[in-house]
Design an enzyme around this catalytic site. Structure first.
Site, short mmCIF file in Angstrom:
data_model
loop_
_atom_site.label_atom_id
_atom_site.label_comp_id
_atom_site.label_asym_id
_atom_site.label_seq_id
_atom_site.Cartn_x
_atom_site.Cartn_y
_atom_site.Cartn_z
N LYS A 15 0.82 -1.22 0.00
CA LYS A 15 0.00 0.00 0.00
C LYS A 15 0.85 1.26 0.00
O LYS A 15 0.45 2.27 -0.57
CB LYS A 15 -1.01 0.00 1.14
CG LYS A 15 -0.45 0.24 2.51
CD LYS A 15 -1.55 0.19 3.57
CE LYS A 15 -0.96 0.04 4.96
NZ LYS A 15 -0.10 1.15 5.39
N ARG A 90 -7.08 3.57 11.29
CA ARG A 90 -6.68 2.18 11.45
C ARG A 90 -7.61 1.42 12.38
O ARG A 90 -7.42 0.23 12.59
CB ARG A 90 -5.28 2.16 12.07
CG ARG A 90 -4.27 1.30 11.32
CD ARG A 90 -2.96 1.56 11.99
NE ARG A 90 -1.86 0.75 11.59
CZ ARG A 90 -0.92 1.11 10.72
NH1 ARG A 90 -1.03 2.25 10.07
NH2 ARG A 90 0.11 0.34 10.50
N ARG A 129 11.22 -7.90 3.35
CA ARG A 129 11.58 -6.51 3.58
C ARG A 129 12.46 -6.38 4.83
O ARG A 129 13.38 -5.58 4.88
CB ARG A 129 10.31 -5.65 3.75
CG ARG A 129 10.62 -4.17 3.89
CD ARG A 129 9.37 -3.33 3.95
NE ARG A 129 8.74 -3.38 5.25
CZ ARG A 129 7.58 -2.81 5.54
NH1 ARG A 129 6.91 -2.17 4.61
NH2 ARG A 129 7.09 -2.88 6.75
N ARG A 135 14.04 -2.71 9.17
CA ARG A 135 13.21 -1.81 9.96
C ARG A 135 13.04 -2.40 11.36
O ARG A 135 12.86 -3.60 11.52
CB ARG A 135 11.83 -1.68 9.30
CG ARG A 135 11.55 -0.30 8.78
CD ARG A 135 10.27 -0.25 7.99
NE ARG A 135 9.07 -0.41 8.81
CZ ARG A 135 7.85 -0.08 8.40
NH1 ARG A 135 7.69 0.45 7.20
NH2 ARG A 135 6.81 -0.26 9.17
N ARG A 146 1.36 -6.83 14.20
CA ARG A 146 0.75 -5.88 13.26
C ARG A 146 -0.30 -6.55 12.39
O ARG A 146 -1.36 -5.97 12.13
CB ARG A 146 1.83 -5.20 12.42
CG ARG A 146 2.54 -4.10 13.21
CD ARG A 146 3.98 -3.94 12.79
NE ARG A 146 4.13 -3.50 11.42
CZ ARG A 146 5.16 -3.82 10.66
NH1 ARG A 146 6.10 -4.61 11.11
NH2 ARG A 146 5.24 -3.36 9.44
#
Ligand code: AMP
Length: 198
Positions: A15, A90, A129, A135, A146
């Protein structure tokens, strides 16, 4: 013409990438709460200090704080003609906050792009990723948190927007360009005109 858009999808759905492409095509800014928080963490601001441990754990930053950040951002002149929200709202409380804010300006969302990606696929992309970018919130545990939050708290917002008739469900599996084309086709069908389509 203006376009007030929201892109929703599980982490790892692409996204962020699609959001940038859409915003560019419409000539509107991307308003990504995740990016705002990460920038504040990097700059060591008070906001950054408040949210660091929450983000690293993959939990949600408190609604009031997040909504205040978004109100502030949407009040800047470049968002007057439209915007693309990425990562906000969210949960249902944030939907109410956004309704209140936009309603006060006689505005409303024009379309909600819901990227549909199976959990296995999101998980695989996030894990990849994590290996590439490192990250802090891409640990296996934070990723799990998440994705769970997405399914429990974020997916239900599509029910609310669905009753308003503004949700476009887009298959998020496939090549980046293919997914972008699907999104543009859905927005075209709503009569939302891209800058590049002029
Ligand atoms: P994202 O880049 O959208 O995945 O966001 C990264 C992290 O920022 C999330 O895991 C949350 O900790 C925090 N965050 C981003 N957007 C929100 C939001 N709308 N409400 C609460 N926390 C958020």
């Amino acid at each position: 013409m203006t376009a007030r858009l929201l892109i929703v999808g599980p982490q790892g759905s692409g996204k962020g990438t699609q959001g940038v492409r859409i915003a560019e095509a419409f000539g509107i800014p991307v308003v990504s709460t995740g990016d705002v928080f990460r920038a504040n963490v990097a700059a060591g601001t008070d906001l950054g200090k408040q949210v660091t441990s929450i983000i690293d754990a993959g939990d949600l930053v408190p609604d009031e704080l997040t909504s205040a950040v978004v109100r502030d951002r949407l009040s800047q002149p470049d968002a007057g003609e439209g915007f693309l929200l990425d990562g906000y709202p969210r949960n249902l409380a944030q939907v109410m906050h956004l309704d209140e804010f936009l309603g006060g300006r006689d505005e409303a969302l024009d379309a909600v792009i819901a990227l549909v990606v199976p959990r296995d696929e999101s998980l695989a992309r996030l894990t990849a990723r994590a290996a590439e970018q490192g990250r802090a919130d891409d640990t296996a545990e934070a990723i799990e948190t998440r994705l769970n939050i997405y399914e429990r708290e974020t997916a239900p917002i599509l029910g609310v927007y669905g009753t308003r008739g503004i949700v476009d469900e887009i298959d998020g599996v496939g090549g980046l360009d293919d997914v972008t084309d699907r999104i543009f086709a859905a927005l075209d069908a709503r009569g939302l005109r891209r800058r590049s389509a002029d």
